[in-house]
Scaffold this motif. Structure first.
Motif, PDB file in Angstrom:
ATOM      1  N   ALA A  57       0.886  -1.434  -0.007  1.00  0.00           N
ATOM      2  CA  ALA A  57      -0.064  -0.062  -0.058  1.00  0.00           C
ATOM      3  C   ALA A  57       0.951   1.384  -0.064  1.00  0.00           C
ATOM      4  CB  ALA A  57      -0.968   0.063   1.301  1.00  0.00           C
ATOM      5  N   ARG A  58       0.327   2.384  -0.492  1.00  0.00           N
ATOM      6  CA  ARG A  58       1.100   3.464  -0.446  1.00  0.00           C
ATOM      7  C   ARG A  58       0.037   4.899  -0.566  1.00  0.00           C
ATOM      8  NH1 ARG A  58       4.404   4.761  -5.764  1.00  0.00           N
ATOM      9  NH2 ARG A  58       2.780   4.937  -7.438  1.00  0.00           N
ATOM     10  N   GLY A  59       0.788   5.684  -0.081  1.00  0.00           N
ATOM     11  CA  GLY A  59      -0.059   7.114   0.034  1.00  0.00           C
ATOM     12  C   GLY A  59       1.162   8.407  -0.284  1.00  0.00           C
ATOM     13  N   GLY A  60       0.701   9.527  -0.718  1.00  0.00           N
ATOM     14  CA  GLY A  60       1.527  10.514  -1.041  1.00  0.00           C
ATOM     15  C   GLY A  60       1.016  11.610  -1.709  1.00  0.00           C
ATOM     16  N   ALA A  61       1.791  12.567  -2.060  1.00  0.00           N
ATOM     17  CA  ALA A  61       1.402  13.992  -2.776  1.00  0.00           C
ATOM     18  C   ALA A  61       2.576  14.246  -3.605  1.00  0.00           C
ATOM     19  CB  ALA A  61       1.274  14.941  -1.706  1.00  0.00           C
ATOM     20  N   GLY A  62       1.899  14.998  -4.621  1.00  0.00           N
ATOM     21  CA  GLY A  62       2.989  15.742  -5.453  1.00  0.00           C
ATOM     22  C   GLY A  62       2.603  17.084  -5.953  1.00  0.00           C
ATOM     23  N   TYR A  63       3.349  17.832  -6.741  1.00  0.00           N
ATOM     24  CA  TYR A  63       3.239  18.991  -7.137  1.00  0.00           C
ATOM     25  C   TYR A  63       3.601  18.956  -8.804  1.00  0.00           C
ATOM     26  CZ  TYR A  63       2.669  23.958  -7.758  1.00  0.00           C
ATOM     27  OH  TYR A  63       2.376  25.207  -8.408  1.00  0.00           O
ATOM     28  N   ASN A  81       4.364  21.838 -14.696  1.00  0.00           N
ATOM     29  CA  ASN A  81       3.704  22.030 -16.125  1.00  0.00           C
ATOM     30  C   ASN A  81       3.192  20.708 -16.537  1.00  0.00           C
ATOM     31  OD1 ASN A  81       5.924  20.714 -17.299  1.00  0.00           O
ATOM     32  ND2 ASN A  81       7.309  22.430 -17.059  1.00  0.00           N
ATOM     33  N   ARG A  82       2.878  20.811 -17.789  1.00  0.00           N
ATOM     34  CA  ARG A  82       2.281  19.532 -18.343  1.00  0.00           C
ATOM     35  C   ARG A  82       3.076  18.578 -18.230  1.00  0.00           C
ATOM     36  NH1 ARG A  82       0.103  20.550 -24.210  1.00  0.00           N
ATOM     37  NH2 ARG A  82       0.755  18.273 -24.382  1.00  0.00           N
ATOM     38  N   ASN A  83       4.324  18.579 -18.475  1.00  0.00           N
ATOM     39  CA  ASN A  83       5.323  17.650 -18.590  1.00  0.00           C
ATOM     40  C   ASN A  83       6.168  17.250 -17.351  1.00  0.00           C
ATOM     41  OD1 ASN A  83       5.458  19.089 -21.772  1.00  0.00           O
ATOM     42  ND2 ASN A  83       4.849  16.791 -21.513  1.00  0.00           N
ATOM     43  N   PHE A  84       6.253  17.906 -16.474  1.00  0.00           N
ATOM     44  CA  PHE A  84       7.047  17.504 -15.230  1.00  0.00           C
ATOM     45  C   PHE A  84       6.248  17.582 -13.882  1.00  0.00           C
ATOM     46  CE2 PHE A  84      10.165  18.955 -12.220  1.00  0.00           C
ATOM     47  CZ  PHE A  84      10.950  17.758 -12.148  1.00  0.00           C
ATOM     48  N   SER A  85       6.386  17.067 -12.854  1.00  0.00           N
ATOM     49  CA  SER A  85       6.024  16.937 -11.629  1.00  0.00           C
ATOM     50  C   SER A  85       6.967  16.377 -10.505  1.00  0.00           C
ATOM     51  CB  SER A  85       4.740  16.485 -11.371  1.00  0.00           C
ATOM     52  OG  SER A  85       4.860  15.014 -11.564  1.00  0.00           O
ATOM     53  N   VAL A  86       6.770  16.538  -9.454  1.00  0.00           N
ATOM     54  CA  VAL A  86       7.557  15.887  -8.363  1.00  0.00           C
ATOM     55  C   VAL A  86       6.704  15.273  -7.225  1.00  0.00           C
ATOM     56  CG1 VAL A  86       9.836  17.148  -8.550  1.00  0.00           C
ATOM     57  CG2 VAL A  86       7.993  17.936  -7.086  1.00  0.00           C
ATOM     58  N   GLU A  87       6.888  14.000  -6.805  1.00  0.00           N
ATOM     59  CA  GLU A  87       6.254  13.560  -5.918  1.00  0.00           C
ATOM     60  C   GLU A  87       6.768  12.626  -4.864  1.00  0.00           C
ATOM     61  OE1 GLU A  87       3.348  11.254  -8.352  1.00  0.00           O
ATOM     62  OE2 GLU A  87       4.393   9.251  -7.587  1.00  0.00           O
ATOM     63  N   GLY A  88       6.142  12.287  -3.521  1.00  0.00           N
ATOM     64  CA  GLY A  88       6.789  11.908  -2.591  1.00  0.00           C
ATOM     65  C   GLY A  88       5.458  10.861  -2.055  1.00  0.00           C
ATOM     66  N   THR A  89       6.125   9.563  -1.722  1.00  0.00           N
ATOM     67  CA  THR A  89       5.180   8.555  -1.480  1.00  0.00           C
ATOM     68  C   THR A  89       5.893   7.694  -0.398  1.00  0.00           C
ATOM     69  OG1 THR A  89       5.941   6.728  -3.016  1.00  0.00           O
ATOM     70  CG2 THR A  89       4.068   8.194  -3.674  1.00  0.00           C
ATOM     71  N   LEU A  90       4.978   7.256   0.523  1.00  0.00           N
ATOM     72  CA  LEU A  90       5.096   6.458   1.807  1.00  0.00           C
ATOM     73  C   LEU A  90       4.851   4.923   1.265  1.00  0.00           C
ATOM     74  CD1 LEU A  90       6.480   5.753   4.553  1.00  0.00           C
ATOM     75  CD2 LEU A  90       4.108   6.342   5.468  1.00  0.00           C
ATOM     76  N   ASN A  91       5.731   3.866   1.163  1.00  0.00           N
ATOM     77  CA  ASN A  91       5.157   2.510   0.666  1.00  0.00           C
ATOM     78  C   ASN A  91       5.521   1.641   1.662  1.00  0.00           C
ATOM     79  OD1 ASN A  91       5.577   2.938  -2.529  1.00  0.00           O
ATOM     80  ND2 ASN A  91       6.634   4.298  -1.751  1.00  0.00           N
ATOM     81  N   GLN A  92       4.620   0.485   1.850  1.00  0.00           N
ATOM     82  CA  GLN A  92       4.666  -0.303   2.710  1.00  0.00           C
ATOM     83  C   GLN A  92       4.223  -1.712   2.096  1.00  0.00           C
ATOM     84  OE1 GLN A  92       2.593  -0.098   6.537  1.00  0.00           O
ATOM     85  NE2 GLN A  92       4.699  -0.819   7.503  1.00  0.00           N
ATOM     86  N   VAL A  93       5.188  -2.782   2.161  1.00  0.00           N
ATOM     87  CA  VAL A  93       4.875  -4.129   1.581  1.00  0.00           C
ATOM     88  C   VAL A  93       4.947  -5.045   2.727  1.00  0.00           C
ATOM     89  CG1 VAL A  93       5.740  -5.836   0.052  1.00  0.00           C
ATOM     90  CG2 VAL A  93       5.858  -3.445  -0.693  1.00  0.00           C
ATOM     91  N   PHE A  94       3.935  -5.958   2.727  1.00  0.00           N
ATOM     92  CA  PHE A  94       3.773  -6.839   3.708  1.00  0.00           C
ATOM     93  C   PHE A  94       4.548  -8.216   3.229  1.00  0.00           C
ATOM     94  CE2 PHE A  94       0.276  -3.973   3.970  1.00  0.00           C
ATOM     95  CZ  PHE A  94       0.476  -3.361   5.198  1.00  0.00           C
ATOM     96  N   VAL A  95       5.487  -8.464   4.023  1.00  0.00           N
ATOM     97  CA  VAL A  95       6.355  -9.883   3.694  1.00  0.00           C
ATOM     98  C   VAL A  95       6.389 -10.769   4.779  1.00  0.00           C
ATOM     99  CG1 VAL A  95       7.881  -8.231   2.015  1.00  0.00           C
ATOM    100  CG2 VAL A  95       8.506  -8.717   4.487  1.00  0.00           C
ATOM    101  N   ASP A  96       7.084 -12.185   4.197  1.00  0.00           N
ATOM    102  CA  ASP A  96       7.042 -13.114   5.469  1.00  0.00           C
ATOM    103  C   ASP A  96       8.120 -13.081   6.160  1.00  0.00           C
ATOM    104  OD1 ASP A  96       4.617 -14.286   4.231  1.00  0.00           O
ATOM    105  OD2 ASP A  96       5.714 -15.531   3.045  1.00  0.00           O
ATOM    106  N   LYS A  97       7.891 -12.927   7.643  1.00  0.00           N
ATOM    107  CA  LYS A  97       9.053 -12.932   8.423  1.00  0.00           C
ATOM    108  C   LYS A  97       9.572 -14.362   8.530  1.00  0.00           C
ATOM    109  CE  LYS A  97       9.916 -11.410  13.224  1.00  0.00           C
ATOM    110  NZ  LYS A  97       9.300 -10.801  14.313  1.00  0.00           N
ATOM    111  N   HIS A  98       9.136 -15.418   8.649  1.00  0.00           N
ATOM    112  CA  HIS A  98       9.559 -16.757   8.954  1.00  0.00           C
ATOM    113  C   HIS A  98       9.660 -17.521   7.842  1.00  0.00           C
ATOM    114  CE1 HIS A  98       9.939 -15.579  13.047  1.00  0.00           C
ATOM    115  NE2 HIS A  98       8.254 -15.342  13.011  1.00  0.00           N
TER     116      HIS A  98
END
Length: 196
Positions: free
Chosen positions: A147-153, A156-173
């Motif tokens: 899952a992830r969520g974030g924001a960006g700016y 112009n029509r061809n360029f933006s910047v963004e940041g996201t927080l990502n989390q992946v649920f993996v097997d521990k054992h």
């Protein structure tokens, strides 16, 4: 004969439907967090990773879209020191979809995103055994939900910047366990968009 007519209409409609679909490429830095970074002997023990990816945008409303993406993450490891000097490199291939809401317009201003993904995570590891011999191998897990969520700016029509927080649920054992159950990272991207 009716089947040919339906197929012909479908092929004629494809270019019309595709007119609103846009896409792009993005790249940037990924900052591992939590156990992915600092679980002693198991995390990357590095401050930065890198990523590259591509996306397609499907408009669903004037300021909303669904964005399908494919991203490759690389988190190189550095040694944890000590007698074993363990080192862990992580590589993540992520395929997902985000809901994107643009606050102002499609080509300028702030936007927010939230999404889900399926992930393939691979850990290449090395350590020095008690006899001083360097040993290595890899663990891999596929189909892991993220899952992830974030924001960006958008500048112009061809360029933006963004940041996201990502989390992946993996097997521990288990045979391919990572000894932690979530892989978390911040992703800072420069986004180059085409077709607008």
């Amino acid at each position: 004969m009716r089947h040919r007519a339906v197929l012909t209409l479908a092929f004629l409609a494809l270019p019309l439907a595709a007119q609103d679909i846009t896409g792009g490429l993005y790249t940037g830095l990924s900052l591992p967090g939590g156990d992915l970074k600092d679980k002693s002997g198991w995390g990357t023990n590095q401050f930065f990773g890198v990523h590259v990816g591509g996306h397609l945008e499907f408009p669903i409303a004037p300021r909303q879209e669904i964005r399908a993406h494919l991203t490759y993450q690389s988190f190189p490891g550095s040694g944890w020191g000590g007698f074993e000097n363990a080192q862990n490199d992580f590589k993540i291939l992520q395929a997902g979809a985000d809901w994107v809401y643009r606050f102002r317009s499609p080509n300028l201003g702030w936007y927010a995103l939230a999404g889900a993904s399926l992930n393939s995570v691979k850990n290449d590891w090395e350590y020095t055994d008690g006899a001083g011999i360097r040993r290595g191998g890899s663990y891999s897990q596929s189909g892991k939900l993220g899952a992830r969520g974030g924001a960006g700016y958008i500048f112009n029509r061809n360029f933006s910047v963004e940041g996201t927080l990502n989390q992946v649920f993996v097997d521990k054992h288990g045979g391919d366990g990572f000894n932690f159950d979530t892989a978390t990272w911040l992703q800072a991207s420069a986004v180059f968009r085409f077709g607008r």
